[in-house]
Structure formats: structure tokens, C-alpha cells
Design an enzyme around this catalytic site. Structure first.
Site: not given
Ligand code: GCV
Length: 726
Positions: A191-192, A311, A315, A360, A389, A411, A417, A545, A567
Site C-alpha cells: 500500500e502506497r 491501527k 479508516e 479532521r 496525512d 511517524e 504518497e 489534500h 476525503w
Molecule cells: C495504511 C493514508 C493512506 C492510507 C494509509 C493511512 C494510514 O490514509 O492513504 O493508505 O493506510 O494513511 O496511515 O493508516
């Protein structure tokens, strides 16, 4: 030798001279980037002879796997850098010995009585100290791990052309848990991720341990990373089944000699999915028993397991709130299961509710601050650098400084991304540095985020930094040569959050490309402005964003509608006939109030807010006068163009380095920069075409109109862009 032979020889010599004159100076070997910053190519310095004289003999006084790895690295490094391997010895006996180890493992080191008291388990010293009247270099530590880090530092000194004759270096990491977070799924999708598949070949593990795993461990150890979370935070519960634990154990076995612990992302609902329970309620005794048994099983399989990353309630991921419980309830249940084994929980604060209509940017603070002081001692709350983000620029997350009784872990995202994937050249250390140096002011001026993260502000011993990895199966690991620098910089800053991004870039360029100042200076200069350029051509003046929906590729400030407002792009830029920007001041969402009073006052006032955060905190009229004297609209257009110009400048600089950098890497970087220029131009044009529909103002003189109309930019679709969440 007869005349014909002499003629041939002379001819060959002449041809060689011609060739030498025709070929550019510097390294010309083809390279594919696989060696990262551990290239160990022959030292070009005038110092080479001195280096050789100071590394004639190598003593690594340890027979452990870590000692073995240290010895191998030094032999490999010194042989490559100096053209000759040092003689291996059990004790120093000649001039120019390098003696590496712990006093416990080496009577010679013990006799020197090095002062290691303050260096802890991972620190080391490197000193030029005579042994038996002969010159020697000592790399001493309390543990083999410390000695390994010291060995890498010693090699780095040579790689970067430092003098070795009067060394007096003492180093200990300023944070304890320095981990990569892999967002890697069990089907090898990342992912990413923009560097190929996951490097974890789950299907063939544990039987096949790809040699790459050792390369990965070496690279991480060389920059002080001491942990890795193998699987995505959006994880399958399968990761915790015996079959996958065996696979993780195999990786742990490869990493162990390099001081790297394995951690796993845990799915909160695992007790239901793989445990057969009806609930994952953290206060349910059966659920608690299940996690304890699971932790025991994990430690039976991986005795030095690091802990869980979670997590939860974010989401769509399951979490304690599904049962009316808090983040602290969830984290503490896992902490209790891990505590007997010395494990930790890294509980993420990246949360924003599905139901919550509030800004948010405010939600993590709202959800976490009330629980300050209630987390178990082996819990770290992991906080992204900014509240939205990983945008190209965000103000520091208001949680830093707001939870004094809880250790907060940083983090960062290493994978890009939101900064052009792996194609764009964007050196992220200035972004990391900016976040770490931000002053929360919670305990007066100087209460920097770095001091929150390293625990010094509130006296926390458990500290850490996580970086979302940019590593994949691509031959060059990171998808592009320059993205390796972001992995490197993350490790260096996790070790010492006070390092300067420019110094890190200088080290990296010397280790990765060349020590020739004609390469180092322009490349460092190029890198240092590269992130600001991305901010300019994607999200200037605090915008954020605005990327394509889902895959996050390319400009899409027009994104609206869909399952949730936060989003979309329009939620964040709020452009209208009057102006643009998200009002987070007291007249708007009042997110500024989450910062300490002096910071809130600065950010909350249009007159004092730094221009780089202007539209993050304020909705500003199009004709607002900026520091430059331009109106906001004109400034916005100017910044977009400035970003594109910077990329053009990088291309020119890079073209000028042809022949000074090996052809293979040079060509790929040049091609990527060409793509970056096109995409930067696209961001500028699409953004201007869109925002002009609100500003209704002409472009400033000299600014080119976008070559297409807005409908064209809006029509572009990228269904197969890489890295999308799934
Ligand atoms: C792993 C963002 C990213 C998601 C990611 C999320 C996170 O929303 O687009 O891909 O998910 O951050 O950090 O949990």
C-alpha cells in the site's frame, strides 16, 4: 623485447592515453543502485594511503553472530574502499590496527578502560588510541550491537573522506525504538508502495531466505534502525496465525545479528477472525486471555519479538470503540499481554471518525488527549508529523506537547504518497527537520517536537520514531535512486533528531554517488530545495489534500462528493468567490486552540501566521496583500511556477553531471526528472485552471495560461496508478 613488440606496447599505451583523455573523469562503471550507500568503491581521496596505514589489521573481538556480521562488514568495506583487506587478528599486534568490540570480549579493550558508562546498550566510541605503543583505532561499546553501529560509523568516515588520525567520537541513539513500518500485504502488494512488490516473499518463507533480507538488515543497521514492522497497519489477522509467525520468525533470524527486532501489525478483531471468539471487546476476559496466549505463542516463536503496532478505529479498521471502549482500553489490553515478555505496543493516533463532522485536523487530539496518563507504561502513542496525512507541508501535529504523561512516537512517511511517488526527486529530510524543530512552546520556548519525541521534555525513557518504508523488490530498493536518501535520512534522524538535513544529504551523496565536490555540492544543493519545490507546484501557501482520489496521483483540486467530505479536495481548500483556505482560526473550526497559547495566537492571526501555513489556518481573500507585495492570487500563481522552474533547474544541474556519475544511474535520474517536470507543469496548469474559476482574476503578466481548459484536466483518469489502498 624486439621492435615489433615495443611498437605494439607503445601503440597500446597511446590508445590508453587517448581513451583516458576522451573518457570523462570520475566513476564510470555501470551501477544499478543496489548497493545503496554501502557502495564501498575505491577511495579517490589523497587520504587513501593514510587510510590504508590505519587499517592494516582488524580485530573484532567477538564470536557471536553480531560479531561475525561486524567482521564481515568491515572486511567487505575496507577491501572495497582501500583495495586491500586488513589482516584478521585475535589481538592487535601491528601498527594500524582497528580493534572493535566490548571490554568484556577483549582483554586489550578492557585494558584501555574506555569510558562507556553513558553509552548504553547501543552507543559506541571511536578513538585513535595507541595499543602497545602502536597506532590503533578503537571502536568500543558495551554490547556487540553498539560495536556494530560503531563499525558502520568507522566505515562512513572513510566513505565520506574524513581524517582518521585523531578520532574521538562518542555516540548513543537519542530514541529507543527506531522502526520501519512496512505497509506490505501478505499477497506482496504494498500500500502506497512505488518500488515493486513487497520484499517479503511470504509464499517461500520460511524455507527460502532471500539474500536480500541480509542486505536489508545491513542497510538498516548502518543507519541505526533497530526494528521493523513487517506488515501493513491495514492488516489481515492471518499474520498472527502459526504459519505466518513461522515466516516472521525466519526473517527475525536473519535480522537478529544486525540488532533488528521484528514487530507485527495486529488486527484488533483477530480474536474473532482467527480465534473463534464472538467479540474482540478489550474488557472481555476471554478476549484478554486470547491475546495473552497469542503473545505467549509469538514469543515462543520469536523470542526477541518487539511488539505490536495497531491501527484501530481509523479508516474502517476495527478497534475498541466498536465496543464502546477507549483507545487506552485497547492499547492496555495488548500491553498487558506483551509486558511479561518485554514487548511494547505502538498505538497509532491516526484516527478520524466516520460519523464525526468536525474538522479532521482536530480529531486525533480530541480522541487522545483525554486519555493522557492512562496508557500502560509499555505503550507508545504513534503520531504522524501533521494532523492530516503526510502532506508536502503540514504544521506540526497538535498532539505533540499535549500529552505530557504519555510517550509519543513520531511517524514519518518515507514512501512519497503525496510527493510524486518514487518518480519525483524530493529529499524529505528538510520536511522531517522542520517537524522536529517546530516549537510546541508547551513548556516555554524551546519545547521542540524533537524534545517530545526523544523524551527529554517530559522525562520519558520509552521513545521512538517510525518511518513508513519506501522499500520494495525493485533492484534499487526504493523505486528511484534519490528515494534511497529518504530511507537513509530517516534512519539518521531517528538516531539523532537534531542532525541537520544538509549534513545528512552531504553524507549520503558522498556515500552513494561520489566524493568529488563537483558532484557533491550541486547535488546537495539540488536536494535541499527539492521538497520546497514540490510544495510550490502541488500545495503552495498551506493548501493541502488536493490530489487524485484513491490513488493520490496527480492534481485534482476539484474532487468532491463521495462517501465522506474529508476525503475530498474541496473540503480542504474551500475556494469560493471571496477567497481560498480552511479557516481553522477562532472564527472557523478553531483547530488553532489545540496548540499552546503562543502558537495558537501566532497561527490564529492572519497578521502573524507564517505564509507557508496561511491557507491551512485561514480563508483568505484573493486580493490579500502578501509579504512579496503581490496579491494572494498572484502569489499563488507565482509559487506554482516557481516549483516548476526549480525542477527545470534540477534537470540542468543533473545534465551537467553527465560523466561524473555512472551512466546507468545518471540516465534513470535524468529520465525521472523529465517526468517530474511534466508532472510539475501539469500540477501548476490544472491547479491554476481550476482556482481561476473562483478567483476570476487574470494571470499576472508573464505567466503562461494553462495549455488546456479545465475540462481536459478533469477528464484525466488513472485507474492503474500504483500503490492505491485496497
Ligand atoms: C495504511 C493514508 C493512506 C492510507 C494509509 C493511512 C494510514 O490514509 O492513504 O493508505 O493506510 O494513511 O496511515 O493508516
Amino acid at each position: 623485447m624486439h621492435a615489433a613488440g615495443r611498437r605494439i606496447r607503445r601503440g597500446l599505451r597511446l590508445a590508453a592515453c587517448w581513451l583516458a583523455a576522451l573518457l570523462p573523469a570520475g566513476p564510470v562503471l555501470a551501477e544499478d543502485g543496489h548497493d545503496l550507500w554501502l557502495r564501498y568503491v575505491p577511495v579517490q581521496e589523497e587520504r587513501a594511503a593514510d587510510y590504508r596505514a590505519r587499517a592494516t589489521e582488524l580485530v573484532v573481538a567477538s564470536a557471536t553472530p553480531t560479531g561475525q556480521a561486524t567482521r564481515e562488514e568491515l572486511v567487505r568495506g575496507l577491501r572495497g574502499l582501500l583495495g586491500t583487506a586488513p589482516a584478521l587478528a585475535a589481538r592487535a599486534g601491528r601498527d594500524g590496527a582497528v580493534v572493535v568490540g566490548t571490554p568484556a570480549g577483549s582483554p586489550q579493550l578492557a585494558a584501555l578502560a574506555p569510558d562507556l558508562a553513558a553509552l548504553g546498550e547501543e552507543g559506541y566510541l571511536i578513538r585513535s588510541l595507541p595499543i602497545g605503543g602502536r597506532k590503533a583505532t578503537v571502536v568500543a561499546a558495551n554490547t556487540d550491537r553498539g560495536a556494530l553501529y560503531g563499525a558502520f560509523h568507522f566505515l562512513r568516515l572513510i566513505q565520506t573522506g574524513q581524517p582518521l588520525h585523531a578520532l574521538d567520537i562518542r555516540q548513543a541513539p537519542k530514541t529507543k525504538v527506531r522502526v520501519l513500518n512496512h505497509w506490505d500485504n501478505l499477497d506482496r502488494y504494498v500500500e502506497r508502495g512505488y518500488a515493486g512488490e513487497s520484499i517479503w516473499d511470504w509464499h517461500r518463507l520460511p524455507g527460502w531466505k532471500d539474500p536480500r533480507y541480509t542486505g536489508y538488515a545491513r542497510a538498516n543497521a548502518s543507519i541505526g534502525i533497530n526494528g521493523t514492522v513487517l506488515n501493513n497497519v491495514n492488516t489481515s489477522a492471518q499474520m498472527l496465525t502459526p504459519m505466518y509467525l513461522e515466516k516472521a520468525a525466519a526473517l527475525a533470524g536473519v535480522f537478529r545479528p544486525y540488532g533488528i527486532k521484528v514487530y507485527l501489525s495486529a488486527r484488533f478483531s483477530a480474536p474473532i477472525e482467527i480465534g473463534g471468539l464472538k467479540t474482540a471487546d478489550p474488557l472481555d476476559p476471554a478476549v484478554r486471555r486470547w491475546w495473552k496466549a497469542k503473545a505467549d505463542e509469538v514469543y515462543r516463536t520469536i523470542p526477541d519479538f518487539g511488539g505490536f503496532l495497531v491501527k484501530a478505529n481509523s479508516e474502517g479498521q476495527p478497534g475498541p470503540q466498536d465496543y464502546g471502549r477507549s483507545h487506552a482500553d485497547g492499547a492496555n489490553m495488548l500491553a498487558e499481554a506483551l509486558a511479561p515478555h518485554g514487548g511494547i505496543v505502538m498505538w497509532r493516533a491516526f484516527v478520524y471518525s466516520h460519523e464525526e463532522p468536525d474538522d479532521r485536523a482536530k480529531q486525533a487530539y480530541t480522541e487522545f488527549v483525554p486519555y493522557d496518563g492512562t496508557f500502560a507504561p509499555n505503550v507508545l502513542v504513534q503520531v504522524k508529523n501533521g494532523a492530516i496525512d503526510f502532506q508536502p507541508r503540514e504544521p506540526f501535529h497538535p498532539l505533540f506537547g499535549a500529552m505530557p504523561k504519555t510517550p509519543l512516537m513520531m511517524e514519518f512517511q518515507i514512501t512519497k504518497e503525496y510527493l510524486g511517488f518514487a518518480t519525483h526527486l524530493a529529499y524529505l529530510a528538510p520536511l522531517y527537520e522542520e517537524a522536529l524543530r517546530a516549537d510546541t512552546q508547551v513548556r516555554g520556548p524551546g519545547s521542540t517536537v524533537a524534545k517530545v519525541v526523544d523524551g527529554s521534555l517530559e522525562g520519558h525513557a520509552l521513545t521512538g520514531m517510525a518511518g513508513v518504508a519506501n522499500i520494495g523488490s525493485d533492484r534499487n530498493w526504493s523505486g528511484s535512486h534519490f528515494d534511497q536518501a529518504n530511507w537513509f535520512a530517516f534512519g539518521r534522524l531517528a538516531w539523532d533528531p537534531y542532525l541537520e538535513s544538509e549534513a545528512i544529504a552531504r553524507e549520503w551523496v558522498k556515500m552513494t554517488f561520489s566524493t568529488d565536490p563537483a558532484v557533491v555540492d550541486p547535488v546537495v544543493a539540488m536536494m535541499m530545495g527539492s521538497r520546497e519545490a514540490v510544495v510550490d507546484y502541488m500545495t503552495p501557501l498551506g493548501l493541502h489534500h488536493l490530489m487524485g482520489r484513491g490513488h493520490h496521483y496527480g492534481p485534482a483540486p476539484w474532487v468532491s462528493g463521495g462517501p465522506r467530505a474529508d476525503w475530498t479536495s474541496v473540503y480542504y481548500h474551500r475556494a469560493d468567490a471571496k477567497g481560498i483556505g480552511f479557516d481553522r482560526s477562532a472564527t472557523g473550526s478553531n483547530a488553532v486552540a489545540q496548540y499552546a497559547a503562543p502558537v495558537a495566537a501566532q497561527f490564529g492571526d492572519l497578521a502573524t501566521v507564517p505564509e507557508e501555513f496561511l491557507l491551512w489556518f485561514h480563508h483568505v481573500p484573493w486580493d490579500h496583500r502578501m509579504a512579496s507585495g503581490r496579491t494572494l492570487w498572484d502569489e499563488l500563481v507565482h509559487r506554482y511556477g516557481r516549483g516548476v522552474d526549480y525542477v527545470r533547474g534540477m534537470r540542468t544541474t543533473w545534465d551537467g553531471l553527465a560523466g561524473k556519475v555512472d551512466a546507468e544511474r545518471h540516465a534513470q535520474v535524468a529520465a525521472f526528472l523529465a517526468i517530474q517536470e511534466q508532472e510539475a507543469q501539469w500540477w501548476r496548469d490544472a491547479s491554476i485552471a481550476y482556482f481561476q474559476t473562483f478567483s476570476k482574476r487574470p494571470l499576472p503578466a508573464g505567466e503562461a495560461a494553462p495549455p488546456h481548459d479545465l475540462a481536459y484536466y478533469q477528464s484525466l483518469q488513472f485507474p492503474f496508478a500504483p500503490g492505491d489502498g485496497k
